[in-house]
Write a protein that holds these residues in place. Structure first.
Motif, PDB file in Angstrom:
ATOM      1  N   ALA A 165      -0.411  -1.410  -0.695  1.00 11.36           N
ATOM      2  CA  ALA A 165      -1.549  -1.888   0.235  1.00 11.36           C
ATOM      3  C   ALA A 165      -2.325  -0.766   0.619  1.00 11.36           C
ATOM      4  O   ALA A 165      -3.724  -0.520   0.405  1.00 11.36           O
ATOM      5  N   ALA A 166      -1.586   0.322   1.395  1.00 10.71           N
ATOM      6  CA  ALA A 166      -2.334   1.383   1.569  1.00 10.71           C
ATOM      7  C   ALA A 166      -2.735   2.460   0.678  1.00 10.71           C
ATOM      8  O   ALA A 166      -3.993   2.678   0.613  1.00 10.71           O
ATOM      9  N   ARG A 167      -2.159   2.777  -0.220  1.00 10.99           N
ATOM     10  CA  ARG A 167      -2.577   3.481  -1.223  1.00 10.99           C
ATOM     11  C   ARG A 167      -3.475   3.143  -2.031  1.00 10.99           C
ATOM     12  O   ARG A 167      -4.377   3.746  -2.465  1.00 10.99           O
ATOM     13  N   SER A 168      -3.736   1.906  -2.484  1.00  9.87           N
ATOM     14  CA  SER A 168      -4.503   1.330  -3.426  1.00  9.87           C
ATOM     15  C   SER A 168      -5.742   1.036  -2.881  1.00  9.87           C
ATOM     16  O   SER A 168      -7.037   1.156  -3.535  1.00  9.87           O
ATOM     17  N   SER A 169      -5.989   1.197  -1.764  1.00 10.87           N
ATOM     18  CA  SER A 169      -6.926   0.775  -0.811  1.00 10.87           C
ATOM     19  C   SER A 169      -7.698   2.138  -0.241  1.00 10.87           C
ATOM     20  O   SER A 169      -8.723   2.129   0.491  1.00 10.87           O
ATOM     21  N   GLY A 170      -6.650   3.229  -0.651  1.00  7.39           N
ATOM     22  CA  GLY A 170      -7.145   4.615   0.019  1.00  7.39           C
ATOM     23  C   GLY A 170      -7.332   4.467   1.719  1.00  7.39           C
ATOM     24  O   GLY A 170      -8.227   5.123   2.214  1.00  7.39           O
ATOM     25  N   ALA A 171      -6.530   3.391   2.223  1.00  2.00           N
ATOM     26  CA  ALA A 171      -6.605   3.642   3.728  1.00  2.00           C
ATOM     27  C   ALA A 171      -5.271   3.782   4.032  1.00  2.00           C
ATOM     28  O   ALA A 171      -4.198   4.057   3.609  1.00  2.00           O
ATOM     29  N   LYS A 172      -5.178   4.020   5.398  1.00  2.00           N
ATOM     30  CA  LYS A 172      -3.858   4.009   6.127  1.00  2.00           C
ATOM     31  C   LYS A 172      -3.340   2.870   6.577  1.00  2.00           C
ATOM     32  O   LYS A 172      -4.175   1.861   6.766  1.00  2.00           O
ATOM     33  N   LEU A 173      -2.387   2.885   6.752  1.00  2.00           N
ATOM     34  CA  LEU A 173      -1.155   1.583   6.978  1.00  2.00           C
ATOM     35  C   LEU A 173      -2.045   1.108   8.438  1.00  2.00           C
ATOM     36  O   LEU A 173      -2.172   1.803   9.246  1.00  2.00           O
ATOM     37  N   TYR A 174      -2.071  -0.261   8.469  1.00  2.00           N
ATOM     38  CA  TYR A 174      -2.799  -0.929   9.691  1.00  2.00           C
ATOM     39  C   TYR A 174      -1.879  -0.515  11.060  1.00  2.00           C
ATOM     40  O   TYR A 174      -2.390  -0.116  11.894  1.00  2.00           O
ATOM     41  N   SER A 175      -0.663  -0.886  10.766  1.00  2.00           N
ATOM     42  CA  SER A 175      -0.071  -0.780  11.927  1.00  2.00           C
ATOM     43  C   SER A 175       1.655  -0.356  11.706  1.00  2.00           C
ATOM     44  O   SER A 175       2.461  -1.123  11.073  1.00  2.00           O
ATOM     45  N   GLU A 176       2.049   0.820  12.047  1.00  2.00           N
ATOM     46  CA  GLU A 176       3.396   1.306  11.955  1.00  2.00           C
ATOM     47  C   GLU A 176       4.271   0.362  12.827  1.00  2.00           C
ATOM     48  O   GLU A 176       5.447  -0.125  12.171  1.00  2.00           O
ATOM     49  N   ARG A 177       3.775  -0.045  13.934  1.00  2.00           N
ATOM     50  CA  ARG A 177       4.770  -0.720  14.727  1.00  2.00           C
ATOM     51  C   ARG A 177       5.087  -1.943  14.255  1.00  2.00           C
ATOM     52  O   ARG A 177       6.060  -2.668  14.050  1.00  2.00           O
ATOM     53  N   LEU A 178       3.833  -2.518  13.557  1.00  2.00           N
ATOM     54  CA  LEU A 178       4.066  -4.176  13.072  1.00  2.00           C
ATOM     55  C   LEU A 178       5.204  -3.873  11.604  1.00  2.00           C
ATOM     56  O   LEU A 178       5.939  -4.851  11.483  1.00  2.00           O
ATOM     57  N   TRP A 214       0.306 -10.029   7.566  1.00  2.00           N
ATOM     58  CA  TRP A 214      -0.724  -9.589   8.341  1.00  2.00           C
ATOM     59  C   TRP A 214      -1.030  -7.950   8.065  1.00  2.00           C
ATOM     60  O   TRP A 214      -2.256  -7.636   8.078  1.00  2.00           O
ATOM     61  N   ASN A 215       0.159  -7.421   8.181  1.00  2.00           N
ATOM     62  CA  ASN A 215      -0.066  -5.825   7.909  1.00  2.00           C
ATOM     63  C   ASN A 215      -0.776  -5.446   6.569  1.00  2.00           C
ATOM     64  O   ASN A 215      -1.608  -4.763   6.573  1.00  2.00           O
ATOM     65  N   MET A 216      -0.359  -6.320   5.648  1.00  2.00           N
ATOM     66  CA  MET A 216      -0.995  -5.829   4.462  1.00  2.00           C
ATOM     67  C   MET A 216      -2.447  -6.339   4.349  1.00  2.00           C
ATOM     68  O   MET A 216      -3.300  -5.526   3.833  1.00  2.00           O
ATOM     69  N   ILE A 217      -2.724  -7.490   4.843  1.00  2.00           N
ATOM     70  CA  ILE A 217      -4.218  -7.853   4.709  1.00  2.00           C
ATOM     71  C   ILE A 217      -5.108  -6.887   5.551  1.00  2.00           C
ATOM     72  O   ILE A 217      -6.122  -6.469   5.349  1.00  2.00           O
ATOM     73  N   ALA A 218      -4.559  -6.608   6.686  1.00  2.00           N
ATOM     74  CA  ALA A 218      -5.407  -5.788   7.709  1.00  2.00           C
ATOM     75  C   ALA A 218      -5.462  -4.401   7.175  1.00  2.00           C
ATOM     76  O   ALA A 218      -6.525  -3.529   7.466  1.00  2.00           O
ATOM     77  N   THR A 219      -4.546  -3.937   6.461  1.00  2.00           N
ATOM     78  CA  THR A 219      -4.638  -2.557   5.727  1.00  2.00           C
ATOM     79  C   THR A 219      -5.818  -2.571   4.461  1.00  2.00           C
ATOM     80  O   THR A 219      -6.389  -1.896   4.445  1.00  2.00           O
ATOM     81  N   VAL A 220      -5.636  -3.734   3.824  1.00  2.00           N
ATOM     82  CA  VAL A 220      -6.406  -3.731   2.533  1.00  2.00           C
ATOM     83  C   VAL A 220      -8.038  -3.907   3.296  1.00  2.00           C
ATOM     84  O   VAL A 220      -8.895  -3.473   2.883  1.00  2.00           O
ATOM     85  N   GLU A 221      -8.153  -4.495   4.322  1.00  2.00           N
ATOM     86  CA  GLU A 221      -9.369  -4.839   5.096  1.00  2.00           C
ATOM     87  C   GLU A 221      -9.941  -3.431   5.344  1.00  2.00           C
ATOM     88  O   GLU A 221     -11.108  -3.305   5.235  1.00  2.00           O
ATOM     89  N   ARG A 222      -9.325  -2.267   5.341  1.00  2.00           N
ATOM     90  CA  ARG A 222      -9.993  -1.008   5.762  1.00  2.00           C
ATOM     91  C   ARG A 222     -10.058  -0.056   4.490  1.00  2.00           C
ATOM     92  O   ARG A 222     -10.220   1.018   4.342  1.00  2.00           O
TER      93      ARG A 222
END
Lengths: 421, 465
Positions: free
Chosen positions: B90-103, B152-160
């Motif tokens: 999710a993070a890599r294919s979206s070129g974004a960072k992970l939404y929340s490490e804690r989550l 939740w983490n996946m969706i929020a990451t792809v959102e970015r």
């Protein structure tokens, strides 16, 4: 897709005669679940030939009281839908649970010694499990509460008969008019292949399995629909405003043309039905999907009445013995001396007068002393489960195997003793 | 498509990537431990077929360990590994960072908590008594919370994501996880689950637990890992989308084919058979898409993690096609309730899902951590597992066929047990090889994560883009 059928199927009414579990049996079911019995034992009898030894095909209402459902997905061990009838002795169940290989040497079922306790002295009111010496742990083995509950649950697993059995097995009344077909054969084939659903009296279970008595297709002059139903099976048919969901299996590959004709003629001439009779040739034609415009053939053409054979079918006898008797008496007739009586060399099995032998099979036995040894395990009665021919086959197998030399019996002998209540 | 996975740049070394690598490595390591544990249990259980009086204690009895093996491989090994991979993708294919490490840590903790509690309670004899959902309801609530936090983490990451487009892998992973959450809830509510109604729900659940959870996630991960490994785009993006939607539509309807000839309504069984055939559409299009992506590759792929994915693709094709054919009543008469089904479930869960996961881990974990496994150890793992699963599936398919024929021929039941016995021994042989492979895999995971091996130093100079 899961929820809608779930809502609807949760309301299936129980099969008539099905009893809710007692508290002890319900506890036994919990043990059954928690020990994972359902991973290897199914509780669903399918309308397939391979499932016949386990009972009649399961009806939807059989599960009305079964939550957690235990149909199972794998049959490494035999189906248990009807185990309470097939193996009705609680002592056998105890021995088998404590150590399956004590009664079935080839079994791979796990042993459940933790459902028992070993004590020095038999507590009052308890019964010891009579284990064969090589499996006895040294001490008296009695089931604990979980063990008792599980055995009670297993014995409660009895498929309710789909036909009210107030009169028992009615003897086949000799018909006054010649039917023109082998009535005995037709009745036997019907009993083997059809009666488990449609009932010996053709009454079925309205709403679940269609009655044949008075059915319009069975009484119709044109037999095409009737033959076709037997050949190809049926499901979802509406009969007398009632929709029948249970699947009737196809018999085209399982029975010969003559056998199908015998069954159909039995149905068309029993329970008040008076449909025109058919011949094997009609079945051949129906198999080829040809319409049958003509009226059914005249009786003379149909098979000659078979003469009863004095010999017996050794293969059939051996198979029936393996299915019904070997679990206790052993495939070699050796039994487990002291627990389950041996048949090899037994006096009754070798006696010239077979009456006692036949009666034991028909009505069962318990607490009998043989060679100075008292046998506590109850032997179930087979009168309601096997036909006269089958009982004769079993008895003849026993009388001719393992060095036994008893004279043979005929089905007529069994019939006579059956009536001799 | 322009923005195929191969075109997305890797940015190793940035702090975001170190967070992502840390999370990913922890998921994979935890999953690997569960794999070794659960398959050790499976191996023990398989030996009980030959030696039924071996280890006769409640805690080591077949009836309890079987559920520990299946639940452990499903909800601990495969689920943790796939969620770890899905978060990374999710993070890599979206070129974004992970939404929340804690989550991500919370999800992993919940998944592990559920797995530990589930294992312990099953071993003590507490079970819901329904295949693949044996864990008590409150443990399944914990599992469900783990899935919800993960999605939740996946969706929020792809959102970015940077572009407008959502890469296909995320459709598969997010879609599959959402579906599974619905399914876990459906399987838990009691109102429509009494008697035969529960059978209907069980049919729905036990099948979809595989097909709407493991299948889409494995495929989704492969849609990202394979282009990375081969350094070329996926053959057809639209074919992948087509397979996704057809899978989603057809799959939920086919569970009742596990109860053919049962008292479930005949029309329900027939519907399930029809859609089992329809499943050939997503299976064949998905397989074709992967195989066409492989086309023209040279022999070097035989030394690459792509081999795991290739086996996974063939496992998917064979296992799923076999499933379609098994659904036919004529074949079901012979094979249903026999060991054939167990062979089938291992062909799919192992030959497909587990191999696809391994392919994804070997492809992506070194790219995250910068540490590469020994090629020899990877090869040993591959061959042990591949040969093992072939022996396993062949032995049980033969055993099941023989059991079915014995029943058909009206032999006594115990005869079918005796006839299957030699094949059960072969199953244990295959299982032993598979288990040995898992030990090597665990070693490889260690080299890719927490060790400082020389492979890391050697490979660091030749990392392909």
């Amino acid at each position: 897709m899961g929820v809608l059928p779930g809502i609807w199927l949760s309301k299936v009414p129980p099969t008539p005669g099905l009893k809710p579990l007692t508290p002890l049996e319900a506890r036994g079911r919990d043990v059954y679940v928690s020990e994972g019995c359902f991973y290897c034992h199914t509780q669903q009898v399918r309308p397939l030939s391979g499932d016949k030894p386990f009972g009649r095909p399961s009806a939807p209402g059989d599960y009305a009281y079964q939550t957690t459902e235990l149909l199972g997905s794998e049959r490494t061990g035999p189906d248990l839908s009807n185990i309470g009838t097939r193996q009705s002795s609680s002592i056998w169940q105890y021995i088998h649970l404590y150590q399956p290989r004590a009664v079935v040497p080839q079994s791979i079922m796990p042993a459940f010694p933790w459902l028992f306790r070993v004590v020095d002295e038999l507590p009052p009111g308890e019964k010891a499990v009579p284990l064969p010496p090589q499996f006895a742990p040294g001490g008296v083995v009695v089931p604990n509460d979980d063990g008792k509950a599980l055995a009670a649950y297993l014995l409660s697993l009895k498929q309710p008969a789909l036909v009210p059995t107030q009169s028992g097995a009615a003897p086949l009344s000799p018909t006054t008019e010649p039917l023109g077909f082998d009535a005995t054969k037709g009745a036997a084939l019907f009993a083997d292949n059809c009666a488990s659903c449609h009932g010996a009296e053709g009454k079925g279970v309205p709403g679940t399995f269609p009655p044949l008595a008075g059915d319009p297709v069975v009484s119709a002059a044109n037999p095409t629909a009737h033959i076709s139903a037997v050949l190809r099976g049926l499901s979802g048919k509406v009969i007398n405003v009632q929709k029948y969901e249970a699947q009737m299996p196809a018999f085209a590959d399982q029975l010969a043309d003559q056998q199908i004709a015998d069954i159909i003629n039995h149905e068309r001439s029993s329970w008040g039905n008076r449909g025109a009779l058919i011949s094997a040739a009609d079945v051949v034609a129906a198999r080829a999907n040809e319409p049958l415009p003509k009226q059914a053939t005249s009786p003379e053409q149909v098979s000659p009445i078979a003469t009863p054979t004095p010999s017996f079918d050794a293969a059939e006898g051996s198979k029936l013995f393996a299915d019904n008797c070997a679990a206790c008496h052993g495939a070699e007739g050796k039994g487990v001396p002291g627990t389950l009586p041996p048949l090899a060399g037994d006096q009754v099995v070798n006696a010239t007068d077979p009456a006692e032998h036949i009666t034991a099979v028909l009505r069962g036995l318990s607490g009998k002393a043989i060679n100075g040894q008292k046998y506590e395990v109850e032997m179930p009665p087979f009168a309601d489960r096997l036909s006269d021919q089958q009982i004769a086959d079993i008895i003849n197998h026993e009388r001719t195997s393992w060095g036994n030399q008893g004279p043979l019996v005929t089905p007529a002998d069994v019939t006579k003793l059956r009536a001799n209540k | 498509m322009l923005d195929s996975a191969a075109a997305i740049p890797l940015r190793t070394g940035a702090p975001d990537d170190r967070v992502l690598a840390r999370v990913f490595a922890a998921y994979v390591a935890s999953a690997a431990i569960w794999l070794v544990f659960s398959t050790a249990v499976g191996l023990l259980v398989s030996f009980k077929f030959a030696y039924p009086d071996f280890a006769t204690t409640p805690a080591l009895s077949f009836g309890r360990l079987r559920a520990i093996h299946t639940s452990g491989t499903f909800y601990a090994w495969a689920s943790q590994a796939l969620i770890g991979l899905a978060l990374f993708v999710a993070a890599r294919s979206s070129g974004a960072k992970l939404y929340s490490e804690r989550l991500a840590w919370i999800s992993l903790a919940l998944l592990n908590l559920a797995a530990v509690l589930g294992t312990v309670t099953l071993d003590l004899g507490f079970t819901y008594g329904q295949e693949y959902r044996e864990w008590l309801w409150w443990i399944r609530v914990i599992l469900g919370l783990g899935l919800i936090t993960a999605v939740w983490n996946m969706i929020a990451t792809v959102e970015r994501r940077e572009g407008e487009h959502i890469y296909i892998s995320n459709w598969y992973t997010i879609g599959g996880t959402l579906w599974t959450i619905v399914m876990v809830v459906v399987s838990m509510l009691p109102w429509y689950q009494s008697g035969l109604g529960q059978v209907a729900v069980q049919a729905f659940f036990m099948h979809n637990a595989v097909g709407l959870w493991f299948t889409p996630l494995s495929l989704g991960v492969s849609y990202y890992a394979l282009p990375k490994l081969l350094n070329r785009p996926i053959y057809s993006y639209s074919l992948g989308v087509f397979a996704f939607w057809t899978n989603l539509i057809f799959y939920p309807i086919i569970g009742a084919h596990h109860f053919e000839f049962s008292p479930l309504p005949w029309w329900l069984q027939t519907t399930a058979i029809v859609f089992s055939v329809a499943m050939l559409v997503p299976v064949l299009s998905g397989t074709a898409n992967f195989l066409l992506t492989f086309r023209g590759t040279r022999e070097w792929i035989y030394r690459s993690p792509a081999m795991f994915i290739l086996v996974g693709v063939y496992g998917y094709l064979l296992g799923s096609t076999q499933g379609t054919f098994e659904a036919f009543r004529s074949l079901q008469q012979l094979w249903h309730l026999t060991n054939y089904t167990v062979g089938h479930s291992h062909l799919t869960m192992y030959g497909f899902v587990t191999f696809a996961i391994w392919g994804g881990i070997y492809a992506l974990l070194p790219r995250a951590t910068g540490k590469y496994p020994y090629n020899l150890a990877m090869g040993i793992h591959f061959w042990l597992s591949a040969v093992g699963v072939v022996i396993y599936v062949a032995a049980l398919s033969a055993a099941g066929t023989i059991q079915g024929l014995d029943w058909f021929r009206g032999l006594t039941f115990i005869q079918s047990v005796e006839d299957a016995a030699p094949y059960w021994l072969w199953r244990s042989v295959g299982g032993s090889l598979m288990f040995a492979g898992h030990l090597v895999f665990a070693f490889n995971v260690w080299t890719m994560t927490y060790s400082r091996s020389y492979a890391e130093l050697a490979a660091a100079e030749t990392v392909p883009a």
